[in-house]
Design an enzyme around this catalytic site. Structure first.
Site, PDB file in Angstrom:
ATOM      1  N   CYS A 119       4.641  65.408 -18.727  1.00  0.00           N
ATOM      2  CA  CYS A 119       4.837  65.755 -20.141  1.00  0.00           C
ATOM      3  C   CYS A 119       3.615  66.428 -20.759  1.00  0.00           C
ATOM      4  O   CYS A 119       3.696  66.958 -21.860  1.00  0.00           O
ATOM      5  CB  CYS A 119       5.212  64.520 -20.941  1.00  0.00           C
ATOM      6  SG  CYS A 119       6.734  63.778 -20.370  1.00  0.00           S
ATOM      7  N   HIS A 262       3.992  65.970 -28.279  1.00  0.00           N
ATOM      8  CA  HIS A 262       5.027  65.791 -27.266  1.00  0.00           C
ATOM      9  C   HIS A 262       6.079  64.842 -27.841  1.00  0.00           C
ATOM     10  O   HIS A 262       5.757  63.766 -28.345  1.00  0.00           O
ATOM     11  CB  HIS A 262       4.410  65.219 -25.990  1.00  0.00           C
ATOM     12  CG  HIS A 262       5.417  64.700 -25.017  1.00  0.00           C
ATOM     13  ND1 HIS A 262       6.500  65.447 -24.609  1.00  0.00           N
ATOM     14  CD2 HIS A 262       5.530  63.504 -24.380  1.00  0.00           C
ATOM     15  CE1 HIS A 262       7.220  64.734 -23.764  1.00  0.00           C
ATOM     16  NE2 HIS A 262       6.657  63.544 -23.609  1.00  0.00           N
ATOM     17  N   ASN A 292      13.483  63.380 -25.002  1.00  0.00           N
ATOM     18  CA  ASN A 292      12.233  63.776 -24.355  1.00  0.00           C
ATOM     19  C   ASN A 292      12.550  64.759 -23.226  1.00  0.00           C
ATOM     20  O   ASN A 292      13.118  64.376 -22.204  1.00  0.00           O
ATOM     21  CB  ASN A 292      11.554  62.513 -23.805  1.00  0.00           C
ATOM     22  CG  ASN A 292      10.270  62.807 -23.047  1.00  0.00           C
ATOM     23  OD1 ASN A 292       9.987  63.953 -22.712  1.00  0.00           O
ATOM     24  ND2 ASN A 292       9.503  61.768 -22.764  1.00  0.00           N
TER      25      ASN A 292
HETATM   26  N1  ACO Z   1      19.890  49.536 -24.927  1.00  0.00           N
HETATM   27  C1  ACO Z   1      19.956  48.254 -25.311  1.00  0.00           C
HETATM   28  N2  ACO Z   1      19.012  47.365 -24.961  1.00  0.00           N
HETATM   29  C2  ACO Z   1      17.978  47.801 -24.222  1.00  0.00           C
HETATM   30  C3  ACO Z   1      17.882  49.125 -23.778  1.00  0.00           C
HETATM   31  C4  ACO Z   1      18.900  50.002 -24.154  1.00  0.00           C
HETATM   32  N3  ACO Z   1      18.886  51.316 -23.807  1.00  0.00           N
HETATM   33  N4  ACO Z   1      16.754  49.245 -23.049  1.00  0.00           N
HETATM   34  C5  ACO Z   1      16.162  48.046 -23.023  1.00  0.00           C
HETATM   35  N5  ACO Z   1      16.909  47.166 -23.724  1.00  0.00           N
HETATM   36  C6  ACO Z   1      16.646  45.759 -23.958  1.00  0.00           C
HETATM   37  C7  ACO Z   1      15.753  45.150 -22.901  1.00  0.00           C
HETATM   38  O1  ACO Z   1      16.496  44.741 -21.763  1.00  0.00           O
HETATM   39  C8  ACO Z   1      15.151  43.997 -23.639  1.00  0.00           C
HETATM   40  O2  ACO Z   1      16.077  42.957 -23.680  1.00  0.00           O
HETATM   41  P1  ACO Z   1      15.595  41.437 -23.459  1.00  0.00           P
HETATM   42  O3  ACO Z   1      14.642  41.168 -24.587  1.00  0.00           O
HETATM   43  O4  ACO Z   1      16.878  40.686 -23.530  1.00  0.00           O
HETATM   44  O5  ACO Z   1      14.945  41.444 -22.115  1.00  0.00           O
HETATM   45  C9  ACO Z   1      15.009  44.525 -25.059  1.00  0.00           C
HETATM   46  O6  ACO Z   1      15.916  45.637 -25.172  1.00  0.00           O
HETATM   47  C10 ACO Z   1      13.609  45.014 -25.390  1.00  0.00           C
HETATM   48  O7  ACO Z   1      13.169  45.857 -24.319  1.00  0.00           O
HETATM   49  P2  ACO Z   1      11.754  46.539 -24.335  1.00  0.00           P
HETATM   50  O8  ACO Z   1      11.566  47.297 -23.079  1.00  0.00           O
HETATM   51  O9  ACO Z   1      10.738  45.512 -24.723  1.00  0.00           O
HETATM   52  O10 ACO Z   1      11.926  47.555 -25.562  1.00  0.00           O
HETATM   53  P3  ACO Z   1      10.828  48.345 -26.343  1.00  0.00           P
HETATM   54  O11 ACO Z   1      10.787  47.926 -27.740  1.00  0.00           O
HETATM   55  O12 ACO Z   1       9.528  48.406 -25.583  1.00  0.00           O
HETATM   56  O13 ACO Z   1      11.434  49.825 -26.333  1.00  0.00           O
HETATM   57  C11 ACO Z   1      11.175  51.911 -25.190  1.00  0.00           C
HETATM   58  C12 ACO Z   1      11.656  50.471 -25.101  1.00  0.00           C
HETATM   59  C13 ACO Z   1      12.003  52.642 -26.221  1.00  0.00           C
HETATM   60  C14 ACO Z   1      11.383  52.558 -23.832  1.00  0.00           C
HETATM   61  C15 ACO Z   1       9.676  51.931 -25.605  1.00  0.00           C
HETATM   62  O14 ACO Z   1       8.927  51.041 -24.810  1.00  0.00           O
HETATM   63  C16 ACO Z   1       9.080  53.305 -25.491  1.00  0.00           C
HETATM   64  O15 ACO Z   1       9.457  54.220 -26.173  1.00  0.00           O
HETATM   65  N6  ACO Z   1       8.096  53.492 -24.589  1.00  0.00           N
HETATM   66  C17 ACO Z   1       7.541  54.809 -24.339  1.00  0.00           C
HETATM   67  C18 ACO Z   1       8.348  55.447 -23.255  1.00  0.00           C
HETATM   68  C19 ACO Z   1       8.107  56.929 -23.152  1.00  0.00           C
HETATM   69  O16 ACO Z   1       7.891  57.603 -24.130  1.00  0.00           O
HETATM   70  N7  ACO Z   1       8.215  57.453 -21.907  1.00  0.00           N
HETATM   71  C20 ACO Z   1       8.076  58.838 -21.651  1.00  0.00           C
HETATM   72  C21 ACO Z   1       6.634  59.222 -21.551  1.00  0.00           C
HETATM   73  S1  ACO Z   1       6.410  60.908 -21.343  1.00  0.00           S
HETATM   74  C22 ACO Z   1       6.532  61.421 -19.716  1.00  0.00           C
HETATM   75  O17 ACO Z   1       5.535  61.738 -19.104  1.00  0.00           O
HETATM   76  C23 ACO Z   1       7.882  61.430 -19.014  1.00  0.00           C
END
Ligand code: ACO
Length: 339
Positions: A119, A262, A292
């Protein structure tokens, strides 16, 4: 390409283009495949839908269309290009997709190659291209950021599949006349020791070559991501590198016209703006529509903002790319646009 006479010059940003696949996948549609819902995805990420390349389009088509629209904006012929630099982690040829785009464009005087930095790729490519312009060896360059992460997402992993989409964006840069330089500064960083939280690794699958000799069959596993670690990395490092860059050029964040980050997650964009004390109205965002798109997000957003008349000539823009590697970077530049 042959080395021309060396002279020190600046950089001017003169044209942009972008292309997106026709196929739209909404959050509600994704909920038909994995246990998720529009409310969870929108609240946590700001994403409402994404574009995914279908059977009637290809990765190179997107790159080609984005390039053509940028060339039309700048009114440049393809033969005037010295370089086609494609930032991508998902080429449709591992030997490089840039030469195919160069050939399709008819950019017969340009050298063409790929650059991979996930990214951060577009930002790294922009800075790389600027070096050729500044040292006088090139006059006109096309920088592309494009990715087809839909091919490498595990569409059954709800923690990552909701984030990504496909797109291509293009930027035309030219060596500037006189003392003017629209690329005010940049900083690039990598930390491979923290890279495990986001990767697209090779598959370790060995087969017999002959007798007891083995070879590794090529292939990659789907994207693996520790979302929380990536989130923490982004909200810590991106404000720091931007602050550092702005400070070294004695630029007050308030004097920026736009923050062009980004597009990974709306919460990351907001957190970075808050740390820098930049009004959210100056944060460019199209995440809701595309998700993304990896190396494509920055040029796609830039092109939309230019074509909608948000970014105008002379605007001061701070941009930051960040992602797998881990890698991150920032650039400070003024938009010039076509003459
Ligand atoms: N729908 C519903 N529930 C979900 C989903 C979904 N799509 N995904 C995860 N959950 C659940 C999990 O299982 C968890 O449930 P539990 O508490 O029963 O175990 C709960 O939601 C919370 O999960 P977390 O992973 O803690 O959620 P978080 O608040 O961290 O959000 C997210 C997740 C959106 C992915 C966040 O961490 C984020 O945006 N991180 C950055 C990721 C990113 O930008 N990646 C790309 C980088 S750029 C590149 O180089 C490709």
């Amino acid at each position: 390409m042959t080395a021309k006479q060396k002279s020190i010059s600046g950089v001017s940003f003169v044209g942009s283009g972008s292309a997106i696949p026709a196929q739209i996948i909404t959050n509600d549609q994704l909920a038909l495949r994995v246990d998720t819902n529009d409310d969870w995805i929108s609240t946590r990420t700001g994403i409402k839908q994404r574009r995914v390349l279908g059977p009637d389009e290809s990765f190179s088509d997107l790159c080609f269309q984005a390039s053509i629209s940028a060339l039309e904006m700048a009114k440049w012929g393809p033969e005037s290009l010295d370089l086609v630099l494609l930032a991508t982690s998902t080429p449709n040829d591992l030997f490089g997709s840039a030469p195919k785009i160069q050939a399709k464009l008819g950019a017969k005087n340009a050298v063409a190659f790929d650059l991979t930095a996930a990214c951060s790729g577009f930002l790294f490519a922009l800075v790389t291209a600027a070096q050729f312009l500044r040292n006088g060896s090139m006059k006109r360059v096309l920088v592309l950021g494009a990715d087809q992460l839909s091919s490498w997402v595990d569409w059954d992993d709800r923690k990552s599949c909701v984030l990504f989409g496909d797109a291509a964006g293009a930027l035309l840069m030219e060596s500037s006349e006189g003392n003017s330089d629209d690329l005010l500064g940049f900083k690039l960083r990598s930390d491979g020791s923290r890279g495990d939280c986001l990767n697209l690794f090779e598959k370790r699958h060995f087969q017999t070559l002959v007798n007891t000799n083995m070879y590794q069959q090529g292939g990659f596993s789907p994207i693996q991501m520790n979302g929380q670690e990536v989130y923490k990395f982004a909200v810590r490092e991106v404000p720091l590198i931007l602050q550092d860059l702005l400070k070294s050029h004695q630029i007050d964040p308030e004097s920026l016209d736009w923050l062009l980050l980004h597009q990974a997650n709306k919460r990351i964009l907001d957190a970075v703006a808050d740390r820098l004390r930049i009004s959210h109205s100056k944060v460019l965002s199209n995440l809701a529509n595309y998700g993304n798109t990896s190396a494509a997000t920055i040029p796609l957003m830039l092109d939309e903002a230019v074509r909608h008349g948000k970014i105008v000539q002379g605007d001061l823009i701070a941009s930051s790319g960040f992602g797998a590697g881990l890698s991150w970077g920032a650039a400070l530049f003024r938009w010039h646009g076509p003459s």
